[in-house]
Design a protein around this motif. Structure first.
Motif, PDB file in Angstrom:
ATOM      1  N   SER A  13      20.290  -9.248 -34.025  1.00  0.00           N
ATOM      2  CA  SER A  13      19.454  -9.300 -32.828  1.00  0.00           C
ATOM      3  C   SER A  13      19.073 -10.750 -32.549  1.00  0.00           C
ATOM      4  O   SER A  13      19.121 -11.607 -33.437  1.00  0.00           O
ATOM      5  CB  SER A  13      18.200  -8.444 -33.035  1.00  0.00           C
ATOM      6  OG  SER A  13      17.033  -9.166 -32.765  1.00  0.00           O
ATOM      7  N   ALA A 337      22.081  -0.480 -21.798  1.00  0.00           N
ATOM      8  CA  ALA A 337      21.531  -0.690 -23.138  1.00  0.00           C
ATOM      9  C   ALA A 337      21.449   0.669 -23.814  1.00  0.00           C
ATOM     10  O   ALA A 337      21.113   1.673 -23.173  1.00  0.00           O
ATOM     11  CB  ALA A 337      20.144  -1.311 -23.040  1.00  0.00           C
ATOM     12  N   PHE A 338      21.749   0.699 -25.103  1.00  0.00           N
ATOM     13  CA  PHE A 338      21.664   1.958 -25.847  1.00  0.00           C
ATOM     14  C   PHE A 338      20.240   2.500 -25.760  1.00  0.00           C
ATOM     15  O   PHE A 338      19.280   1.788 -26.027  1.00  0.00           O
ATOM     16  CB  PHE A 338      22.053   1.741 -27.312  1.00  0.00           C
ATOM     17  CG  PHE A 338      21.963   2.991 -28.140  1.00  0.00           C
ATOM     18  CD1 PHE A 338      22.984   3.925 -28.088  1.00  0.00           C
ATOM     19  CD2 PHE A 338      20.846   3.247 -28.926  1.00  0.00           C
ATOM     20  CE1 PHE A 338      22.897   5.103 -28.829  1.00  0.00           C
ATOM     21  CE2 PHE A 338      20.753   4.418 -29.654  1.00  0.00           C
ATOM     22  CZ  PHE A 338      21.782   5.351 -29.618  1.00  0.00           C
ATOM     23  N   ASP A 339      20.108   3.755 -25.341  1.00  0.00           N
ATOM     24  CA  ASP A 339      18.797   4.377 -25.179  1.00  0.00           C
ATOM     25  C   ASP A 339      18.674   5.501 -26.206  1.00  0.00           C
ATOM     26  O   ASP A 339      19.342   6.529 -26.091  1.00  0.00           O
ATOM     27  CB  ASP A 339      18.671   4.936 -23.755  1.00  0.00           C
ATOM     28  CG  ASP A 339      17.288   5.484 -23.473  1.00  0.00           C
ATOM     29  OD1 ASP A 339      16.540   5.772 -24.449  1.00  0.00           O
ATOM     30  OD2 ASP A 339      16.947   5.656 -22.287  1.00  0.00           O
ATOM     31  N   PRO A 340      17.816   5.324 -27.227  1.00  0.00           N
ATOM     32  CA  PRO A 340      17.715   6.349 -28.287  1.00  0.00           C
ATOM     33  C   PRO A 340      17.293   7.719 -27.753  1.00  0.00           C
ATOM     34  O   PRO A 340      17.562   8.741 -28.391  1.00  0.00           O
ATOM     35  CB  PRO A 340      16.665   5.779 -29.249  1.00  0.00           C
ATOM     36  CG  PRO A 340      16.019   4.634 -28.548  1.00  0.00           C
ATOM     37  CD  PRO A 340      16.950   4.165 -27.472  1.00  0.00           C
ATOM     38  N   SER A 346      26.310   7.772 -25.791  1.00  0.00           N
ATOM     39  CA  SER A 346      26.866   6.500 -26.252  1.00  0.00           C
ATOM     40  C   SER A 346      27.425   6.608 -27.663  1.00  0.00           C
ATOM     41  O   SER A 346      27.002   7.450 -28.449  1.00  0.00           O
ATOM     42  CB  SER A 346      25.785   5.413 -26.238  1.00  0.00           C
ATOM     43  OG  SER A 346      25.381   5.143 -24.919  1.00  0.00           O
ATOM     44  N   LYS A 348      27.017   4.671 -30.671  1.00  0.00           N
ATOM     45  CA  LYS A 348      26.014   3.682 -31.086  1.00  0.00           C
ATOM     46  C   LYS A 348      26.652   2.434 -31.684  1.00  0.00           C
ATOM     47  O   LYS A 348      26.193   1.321 -31.491  1.00  0.00           O
ATOM     48  CB  LYS A 348      25.048   4.323 -32.094  1.00  0.00           C
ATOM     49  CG  LYS A 348      23.766   3.532 -32.257  1.00  0.00           C
ATOM     50  CD  LYS A 348      22.749   4.271 -33.103  1.00  0.00           C
ATOM     51  CE  LYS A 348      21.457   3.444 -33.197  1.00  0.00           C
ATOM     52  NZ  LYS A 348      20.450   4.096 -34.032  1.00  0.00           N
ATOM     53  N   GLN A 353      23.007  -3.140 -27.544  1.00  0.00           N
ATOM     54  CA  GLN A 353      21.624  -2.844 -27.940  1.00  0.00           C
ATOM     55  C   GLN A 353      20.671  -3.791 -27.217  1.00  0.00           C
ATOM     56  O   GLN A 353      20.992  -4.959 -27.017  1.00  0.00           O
ATOM     57  CB  GLN A 353      21.449  -3.071 -29.449  1.00  0.00           C
ATOM     58  CG  GLN A 353      22.375  -2.260 -30.332  1.00  0.00           C
ATOM     59  CD  GLN A 353      21.887  -0.846 -30.569  1.00  0.00           C
ATOM     60  OE1 GLN A 353      20.697  -0.578 -30.441  1.00  0.00           O
ATOM     61  NE2 GLN A 353      22.799   0.055 -30.872  1.00  0.00           N
ATOM     62  N   GLY A 356      20.121  -7.473 -28.371  1.00  0.00           N
ATOM     63  CA  GLY A 356      21.334  -7.860 -29.103  1.00  0.00           C
ATOM     64  C   GLY A 356      21.993  -9.102 -28.505  1.00  0.00           C
ATOM     65  O   GLY A 356      23.024  -9.554 -28.983  1.00  0.00           O
ATOM     66  N   GLN A 395      26.887  -9.805 -28.113  1.00  0.00           N
ATOM     67  CA  GLN A 395      27.319  -8.535 -28.701  1.00  0.00           C
ATOM     68  C   GLN A 395      28.396  -7.949 -27.808  1.00  0.00           C
ATOM     69  O   GLN A 395      28.555  -8.362 -26.671  1.00  0.00           O
ATOM     70  CB  GLN A 395      26.123  -7.582 -28.778  1.00  0.00           C
ATOM     71  CG  GLN A 395      25.478  -7.326 -27.406  1.00  0.00           C
ATOM     72  CD  GLN A 395      24.242  -6.452 -27.465  1.00  0.00           C
ATOM     73  OE1 GLN A 395      24.156  -5.550 -28.279  1.00  0.00           O
ATOM     74  NE2 GLN A 395      23.292  -6.704 -26.577  1.00  0.00           N
TER      75      GLN A 395
END
Ligand code: MN
Ligand code: MN
Length: 457
Positions: A13, A337-340, A346, A348, A353, A356, A395
């Protein structure tokens, strides 16, 4: 024998190992960005704001016929909706240019050509949405009305209502939950119909007797303020855009929420980078185009030859193809952006991220990369070295799981011109919603990435 640390790849990160100075730079850079997107609500407003910033830093308008020389800083505006800026390099144009291309149009609600009508004592404006939107997100959102009206005599009125403190705002209404039984059983893309996305515009009747007195009253107000009549809507580009200003998101203020990050966040990063570029070897070009959200069409989109015309002029009308073939383009557009909370769409391991850093997308597209630019290993390798040499945290990303959906950018249209192109931009949460979110660290790294491009040897 190589050890684990050398062999394994672990993405980092931006904040990992970041010193205080970097943390401060990240926060400071975002302040300028927030002011920019508050002003840049449409492509026209974005171009006007970018020109203002460029002129303050010594950029001069380019006229066809001019012969700029090494070190010159110039800009060219295409029909008020697209902007090209260049810092002329010491190498000839035949050596190629370093190009960053972002778009400054964003999803919104455009007014139709006969928008105004009165029904049940309420004045409404009919809209036709622009770009890919989840329509249900755009109801009950405070909106401003902005745009340009060309009057019958050819003169122009610039309209802006709802962005300044104290000005009235507008909205598309939604049904109260108490009566929404039928609506709630509909599919999400049918909950709000496009034809029902009408902007609430007024409700106070004119004292004059007759029909449509509310419509008459709002026309009188528009006429007093802007000198326009109902017929002038025929030659107008008016849009309803989310009115709320950009704000910090998160208790740590690490993110920015606001309208139109896609793609004004990349536009701002590359604009700031070219303003900070001095005496590059290759000519640095910052391109801000319109119409990406509807397929890059039109005279102000990436498919327009206006870009070729500008570069051809810089080439002295000789060797445009040679120039393109030796050029490199970062197609600066946002990715997801990866969204939890929506992890299922996605992969992962391969998605971008938040925090990132700038996200490189080798490919976009959908259903087997269809419609994608799909950059070569050589291009990724070149960009990878360039970022490593310049301390850019980056990234790799991809637009969702295989067969989940997809999308595209202007990358394939620069690649069609024989320019090595790769997508690079800021990851976004809630993309295409009236309120999108980005990370300040990613924004700053995207700026650093564009600086590295313009300074490439
Ligand atoms: Mn975009
Ligand atoms: Mn988009």
């Amino acid at each position: 024998m190589a050890d684990r640390k050398e062999l394994f790849f672990e993405p980092k990160s931006v904040y990992e190992g970041a010193d205080e100075a970097l943390g401060e730079s990240i926060m400071r850079f975002a302040e300028g960005y927030k002011s920019f997107i508050d002003a840049a609500r449409t492509e026209r407003l974005a171009v006007a704001e970018a020109v203002k910033l460029a002129e303050a830093r010594g950029f001069k308008p380019f006229k066809f016929g001019d012969k700029p020389v090494s070190g010159d800083k110039i800009y060219y505006v295409n029909r008020d909706k697209a902007l090209m800026l260049a810092v002329i390099g010491s190498e000839p144009m035949s050596a190629g240019i370093n190009l960053a291309a972002a778009h400054v149009d964003s999803p919104r609600l455009d007014l139709k050509h006969r928008p105004l009508y009165e029904d049940s004592g309420i004045a409404l404006l009919k809209t036709h949405y622009y770009g890919g939107v989840k329509k249900y997100q755009w109801v009950t959102v405070p909106m401003a009305l902005v745009g340009t009206v060309v009057r019958a005599d050819g003169s122009k009125a610039e309209i802006s209502i709802g962005l300044k403190q104290g000005e009235p705002q507008f909205l598309v209404t939604d049904l109260l939950i108490h009566l929404a039984g039928d609506q709630m059983r509909k599919k999400a893309d049918e909950v709000i119909s496009g034809e029902n996305m009408n902007l609430l515009f007024g409700s106070r009747p004119d004292p004059e007797e007759g029909s449509d007195r509310v419509k008459l009253a709002v026309l009188r107000l528009l006429n007093e303020k802007y000198g326009i009549t109902e017929e002038d809507f025929l030659s107008a580009e008016l849009s309803a855009v989310p009115a709320a200003p950009a704000v910090d998101v998160g208790i740590d203020r690490s993110m920015v929420g606001g309208y139109g990050h896609d793609d004004r966040v990349c536009a701002y990063a590359e604009l700031m980078a070219i303003l900070d570029t001095e005496a590059p070897k290759k000519t640095a070009v910052c391109l801000l185009v319109d119409k990406e959200e509807i397929g890059s069409e039109g005279v102000t989109g990436m498919l327009s030859r206006s870009f070729d015309r500008f570069i051809d002029a810089l080439c002295g009308y000789d060797g445009l193809y040679e120039c393109f073939a030796n050029s490199l383009c970062l197609s600066a557009d946002v990715c997801n952006a990866f969204d939890p909370s929506f992890a299922e769409v996605s992969d992962k391991r391969n998605g971008a991220q938040l925090n990132g850093g700038v996200a490189i997308m080798k490919y976009t597209g959908s259903r087997g990369k269809s419609g994608s630019n799909d950059a070569s290993a050589e291009t990724v390798g070149r960009v990878r070295r360039m970022f490593a040499e310049n301390g850019v945290v980056w990234q790799m990303g991809e637009l969702g799981k295989v067969d989940q959906g997809g999308g595209g950018t202007v990358a394939k249209y620069t690649a069609q011109r024989d320019i090595d192109t790769i997508d690079a931009g800021v990851p976004v949460l809630c993309m295409h919603a009236p309120f999108e979110v980005i990370s300040k660290a990613d924004l700053y790294m995207t700026y650093k990435a564009m600086l590295a491009l313009y300074g490439e040897k």
